[in-house]
Design a protein around this motif. Structure first.
Motif, PDB file in Angstrom:
ATOM      1  N   VAL A  39      62.361  10.985 -57.567  1.00 21.66           N
ATOM      2  CA  VAL A  39      63.069  10.042 -56.861  1.00 21.66           C
ATOM      3  C   VAL A  39      62.698   9.839 -55.501  1.00 21.66           C
ATOM      4  CG1 VAL A  39      65.035   9.900 -58.785  1.00 21.66           C
ATOM      5  CG2 VAL A  39      65.277  10.952 -56.422  1.00 21.66           C
ATOM      6  N   ASP A  40      62.696   8.741 -55.162  1.00 24.00           N
ATOM      7  CA  ASP A  40      62.335   8.409 -53.542  1.00 24.00           C
ATOM      8  C   ASP A  40      63.795   8.518 -52.887  1.00 24.00           C
ATOM      9  OD1 ASP A  40      63.648   5.396 -52.981  1.00 24.00           O
ATOM     10  OD2 ASP A  40      62.184   5.363 -55.221  1.00 24.00           O
ATOM     11  N   ALA A  41      63.782   8.617 -51.460  1.00 22.10           N
ATOM     12  CA  ALA A  41      64.912   8.681 -50.653  1.00 22.10           C
ATOM     13  C   ALA A  41      65.838   7.549 -50.833  1.00 22.10           C
ATOM     14  CB  ALA A  41      64.615   8.948 -49.367  1.00 22.10           C
ATOM     15  N   ILE A  42      65.374   6.362 -50.877  1.00 21.61           N
ATOM     16  CA  ILE A  42      66.377   5.312 -51.021  1.00 21.61           C
ATOM     17  C   ILE A  42      66.989   5.245 -52.285  1.00 21.61           C
ATOM     18  CG2 ILE A  42      66.484   2.758 -50.865  1.00 21.61           C
ATOM     19  CD1 ILE A  42      65.562   3.922 -48.339  1.00 21.61           C
ATOM     20  N   THR A  43      66.342   5.539 -53.423  1.00 16.72           N
ATOM     21  CA  THR A  43      67.152   5.679 -54.638  1.00 16.72           C
ATOM     22  C   THR A  43      68.192   6.517 -54.444  1.00 16.72           C
ATOM     23  OG1 THR A  43      65.319   4.778 -55.826  1.00 16.72           O
ATOM     24  CG2 THR A  43      66.838   6.114 -57.061  1.00 16.72           C
ATOM     25  N   ALA A  44      67.832   7.773 -54.092  1.00 15.48           N
ATOM     26  CA  ALA A  44      68.894   9.079 -53.876  1.00 15.48           C
ATOM     27  C   ALA A  44      69.951   8.438 -53.043  1.00 15.48           C
ATOM     28  CB  ALA A  44      68.153  10.159 -53.212  1.00 15.48           C
ATOM     29  N   ALA A  45      69.842   7.849 -52.094  1.00 15.88           N
ATOM     30  CA  ALA A  45      70.949   7.709 -50.947  1.00 15.88           C
ATOM     31  C   ALA A  45      71.857   6.474 -51.795  1.00 15.88           C
ATOM     32  CB  ALA A  45      70.390   6.896 -49.608  1.00 15.88           C
ATOM     33  N   LEU A  46      71.086   5.501 -52.443  1.00 14.24           N
ATOM     34  CA  LEU A  46      71.836   4.515 -52.888  1.00 14.24           C
ATOM     35  C   LEU A  46      72.819   4.993 -54.175  1.00 14.24           C
ATOM     36  CD1 LEU A  46      69.400   1.348 -53.428  1.00 14.24           C
ATOM     37  CD2 LEU A  46      71.476   1.734 -51.956  1.00 14.24           C
ATOM     38  N   THR A  47      72.142   6.148 -55.238  1.00 17.54           N
ATOM     39  CA  THR A  47      72.834   6.808 -55.967  1.00 17.54           C
ATOM     40  C   THR A  47      74.251   7.541 -55.369  1.00 17.54           C
ATOM     41  OG1 THR A  47      71.024   7.055 -57.251  1.00 17.54           O
ATOM     42  CG2 THR A  47      72.535   8.445 -57.852  1.00 17.54           C
ATOM     43  N   SER A  48      74.073   8.219 -54.330  1.00 17.83           N
ATOM     44  CA  SER A  48      75.073   8.785 -53.841  1.00 17.83           C
ATOM     45  C   SER A  48      76.103   7.791 -53.072  1.00 17.83           C
ATOM     46  CB  SER A  48      74.480   9.501 -52.436  1.00 17.83           C
ATOM     47  OG  SER A  48      75.427  10.251 -51.781  1.00 17.83           O
ATOM     48  N   MET A  49      75.638   6.493 -52.638  1.00 17.57           N
ATOM     49  CA  MET A  49      76.728   5.371 -52.360  1.00 17.57           C
ATOM     50  C   MET A  49      77.462   5.269 -53.772  1.00 17.57           C
ATOM     51  SD  MET A  49      76.096   2.064 -50.403  1.00 17.57           S
ATOM     52  CE  MET A  49      75.042   1.218 -51.963  1.00 17.57           C
ATOM     53  N   ARG A  50      76.754   4.967 -54.512  1.00 15.56           N
ATOM     54  CA  ARG A  50      77.540   4.360 -56.104  1.00 15.56           C
ATOM     55  C   ARG A  50      78.332   5.676 -56.632  1.00 15.56           C
ATOM     56  NH1 ARG A  50      73.419   0.274 -58.711  1.00 15.56           N
ATOM     57  NH2 ARG A  50      72.853  -1.117 -56.707  1.00 15.56           N
ATOM     58  N   CYS A  51      77.856   6.703 -56.310  1.00 15.37           N
ATOM     59  CA  CYS A  51      78.696   7.791 -56.753  1.00 15.37           C
ATOM     60  C   CYS A  51      80.433   7.733 -56.099  1.00 15.37           C
ATOM     61  CB  CYS A  51      78.216   9.167 -56.656  1.00 15.37           C
ATOM     62  SG  CYS A  51      76.902   9.733 -57.663  1.00 15.37           S
ATOM     63  N   CYS A  52      80.200   7.587 -55.060  1.00 16.07           N
ATOM     64  CA  CYS A  52      81.408   7.619 -53.843  1.00 16.07           C
ATOM     65  C   CYS A  52      82.101   6.233 -54.223  1.00 16.07           C
ATOM     66  CB  CYS A  52      80.985   7.511 -52.550  1.00 16.07           C
ATOM     67  SG  CYS A  52      80.217   8.832 -51.898  1.00 16.07           S
ATOM     68  N   ILE A  53      81.410   4.954 -54.458  1.00 19.15           N
ATOM     69  CA  ILE A  53      82.119   3.842 -54.914  1.00 19.15           C
ATOM     70  C   ILE A  53      82.901   4.175 -56.209  1.00 19.15           C
ATOM     71  CG2 ILE A  53      81.830   1.340 -55.445  1.00 19.15           C
ATOM     72  CD1 ILE A  53      79.558   1.204 -53.522  1.00 19.15           C
ATOM     73  N   ALA A  54      82.351   4.733 -57.183  1.00 24.07           N
ATOM     74  CA  ALA A  54      82.772   4.862 -58.467  1.00 24.07           C
ATOM     75  C   ALA A  54      83.931   5.971 -58.730  1.00 24.07           C
ATOM     76  CB  ALA A  54      81.657   5.318 -59.675  1.00 24.07           C
ATOM     77  N   ASN A  55      83.672   6.833 -57.631  1.00 23.03           N
ATOM     78  CA  ASN A  55      84.852   8.127 -57.484  1.00 23.03           C
ATOM     79  C   ASN A  55      85.638   8.003 -56.200  1.00 23.03           C
ATOM     80  OD1 ASN A  55      84.374   9.651 -60.148  1.00 23.03           O
ATOM     81  ND2 ASN A  55      82.345   8.798 -59.313  1.00 23.03           N
ATOM     82  N   PRO A  56      85.932   7.013 -55.591  1.00 22.62           N
ATOM     83  CA  PRO A  56      86.716   7.015 -54.316  1.00 22.62           C
ATOM     84  C   PRO A  56      87.528   8.325 -53.999  1.00 22.62           C
ATOM     85  CG  PRO A  56      87.566   5.047 -55.327  1.00 22.62           C
ATOM     86  CD  PRO A  56      86.690   5.733 -56.327  1.00 22.62           C
ATOM     87  N   ALA A  57      88.517   8.445 -55.049  1.00 27.34           N
ATOM     88  CA  ALA A  57      89.556   9.596 -54.473  1.00 27.34           C
ATOM     89  C   ALA A  57      88.814  10.982 -54.814  1.00 27.34           C
ATOM     90  CB  ALA A  57      90.592   9.271 -55.441  1.00 27.34           C
ATOM     91  N   PRO A  58      88.281  11.024 -55.656  1.00 24.42           N
ATOM     92  CA  PRO A  58      87.684  12.732 -55.753  1.00 24.42           C
ATOM     93  C   PRO A  58      86.743  12.836 -54.585  1.00 24.42           C
ATOM     94  CG  PRO A  58      87.398  11.660 -57.835  1.00 24.42           C
ATOM     95  CD  PRO A  58      88.068  10.509 -56.901  1.00 24.42           C
ATOM     96  N   MET A  59      85.808  11.721 -54.181  1.00 24.06           N
ATOM     97  CA  MET A  59      84.972  12.194 -53.005  1.00 24.06           C
ATOM     98  C   MET A  59      85.635  12.059 -51.625  1.00 24.06           C
ATOM     99  SD  MET A  59      82.532  12.206 -54.962  1.00 24.06           S
ATOM    100  CE  MET A  59      81.372  12.647 -54.009  1.00 24.06           C
ATOM    101  N   LEU A  60      86.719  11.620 -51.740  1.00 25.67           N
ATOM    102  CA  LEU A  60      87.461  11.774 -50.339  1.00 25.67           C
ATOM    103  C   LEU A  60      88.295  13.246 -50.268  1.00 25.67           C
ATOM    104  CD1 LEU A  60      89.648   8.369 -49.869  1.00 25.67           C
ATOM    105  CD2 LEU A  60      87.718   9.273 -48.320  1.00 25.67           C
ATOM    106  N   VAL A  61      88.730  13.578 -51.534  1.00 22.53           N
ATOM    107  CA  VAL A  61      88.952  14.991 -51.539  1.00 22.53           C
ATOM    108  C   VAL A  61      87.850  16.034 -51.370  1.00 22.53           C
ATOM    109  CG1 VAL A  61      89.847  16.674 -53.016  1.00 22.53           C
ATOM    110  CG2 VAL A  61      90.937  14.323 -53.017  1.00 22.53           C
ATOM    111  N   TRP A  62      86.807  15.695 -51.781  1.00 18.80           N
ATOM    112  CA  TRP A  62      85.601  16.558 -51.596  1.00 18.80           C
ATOM    113  C   TRP A  62      85.398  16.641 -50.185  1.00 18.80           C
ATOM    114  CZ3 TRP A  62      83.475  20.748 -52.877  1.00 18.80           C
ATOM    115  CH2 TRP A  62      81.890  20.846 -52.867  1.00 18.80           C
ATOM    116  N   ALA A  63      85.142  15.625 -49.555  1.00 21.38           N
ATOM    117  CA  ALA A  63      84.671  15.307 -48.138  1.00 21.38           C
ATOM    118  C   ALA A  63      85.708  16.181 -47.087  1.00 21.38           C
ATOM    119  CB  ALA A  63      84.829  13.919 -47.659  1.00 21.38           C
ATOM    120  N   ALA A  64      87.196  16.149 -47.592  1.00 28.78           N
ATOM    121  CA  ALA A  64      88.300  16.785 -46.771  1.00 28.78           C
ATOM    122  C   ALA A  64      87.950  18.245 -47.037  1.00 28.78           C
ATOM    123  CB  ALA A  64      89.427  16.317 -47.304  1.00 28.78           C
ATOM    124  N   LEU A  65      87.600  18.630 -48.306  1.00 32.94           N
ATOM    125  CA  LEU A  65      87.290  20.308 -48.380  1.00 32.94           C
ATOM    126  C   LEU A  65      86.141  20.709 -47.629  1.00 32.94           C
ATOM    127  CD1 LEU A  65      88.216  20.367 -52.369  1.00 32.94           C
ATOM    128  CD2 LEU A  65      89.448  21.069 -50.600  1.00 32.94           C
TER     129      LEU A  65
END
Length: 257
Positions: free
Chosen positions: A195-221
């Motif tokens: 994949v290209d870097a833009i697709t990877a970054a957009l996928t990462s962003m959509r992971c966070c949008i779809a999972n806001p609470a788990p990703m906040l926990v992960w960021a805190a950890l």
């Protein structure tokens, strides 16, 4: 429930995002620790190199007071790129193939251009954060720079620089959140797929949008464990850095189908 994204990799396959439970980040840590125990020597080799690099950079930053806290925050910005080889080791372990440190170090070549572009993006974010930190300190202190040895006492506990603390913390949080959102699964994905870097970054962003609470926990950890690594004068990073890298691989595997 899975979310199907419109993003498509260069292979043409649609990228699918999974939603996970808020407790899932602790599972990633457990799995990452299991990988670390199996790859202890290889993982700690990376950890030692990261600790040495930290000492070198901290030494270079020592002459400019604002650079020390800026460097600590900047470490979180570039860590996903620095962990590429560890993601490759986790991939080898997952596939059941031969475990090879040299092959892990060379794994980035399969998608070298896009991984290099991703690294450049993180480096630009680091430079922008350093300039922001310099401006915040300059506006707060003018020509007088606090003594580095008394930085915590003078700035944090004196109560005289509350606007500086608020501005510095707020700016750092915004940068960290933005980079985390765009990179939390980007580096493992660039290593694993064409994949290209833009697709990877957009996928990462959509992971966070779809999972806001788990990703906040992960960021805190990640932030808490990294802070422990710095509090131990980088020695803790010898274990914490590879542990988090292996855990991040499992986060990617869980979030991106």
């Amino acid at each position: 429930m899975d979310h199907v994204l419109d993003d498509r990799s260069r292979s043409g396959a649609a990228v699918r995002i999974r939603t996970v439970d808020v407790s899932r980040p602790f599972t990633w840590l457990r799995r990452g620790w299991a990988d670390f125990t199996r790859l202890r020597n290889m993982g700690m080799t990376y950890g030692v190199l990261i600790a040495i690099a930290g000492w070198v950079l901290l030494g270079l930053a020592w002459g400019a007071t604002y650079l020390v806290p800026a460097f600590i925050g900047g470490f979180l910005l570039v860590a996903p790129f620095a962990a590429i080889g560890l993601y490759a080791l986790a991939q080898q372990l997952e596939s059941g193939g031969e475990l090879s440190l040299s092959r892990a170090d060379a794994a980035w070549r399969r998608n070298a251009g896009q991984i290099a572009l991703f690294g450049l993006m993180l480096m630009l974010a680091l430079l922008l954060w350093e300039r922001t930190a310099a401006i915040v300190f300059a506006l707060s202190f003018g020509g007088r720079v606090p003594d580095l040895g008394n930085l915590v006492g003078d700035v944090v506990f004196s109560g005289q620089h509350l606007p500086l603390l608020i501005a510095f913390t707020s700016a750092g949080a915004i940068y960290a959140l933005a980079v985390f959102t765009l990179s939390v699964v980007s580096a493992p994905m660039l290593l694993d797929r064409p994949v290209d870097a833009i697709t990877a970054a957009l996928t990462s962003m959509r992971c966070c949008i779809a999972n806001p609470a788990p990703m906040l926990v992960w960021a805190a950890l990640i932030a808490i464990l990294t802070a422990v690594g710095f509090a131990t004068l980088m020695l803790g990073l010898v274990v914490i850095f590879p542990w988090l890298a292996f855990a991040s691989w499992h986060a990617y595997r869980d979030l991106v189908e």
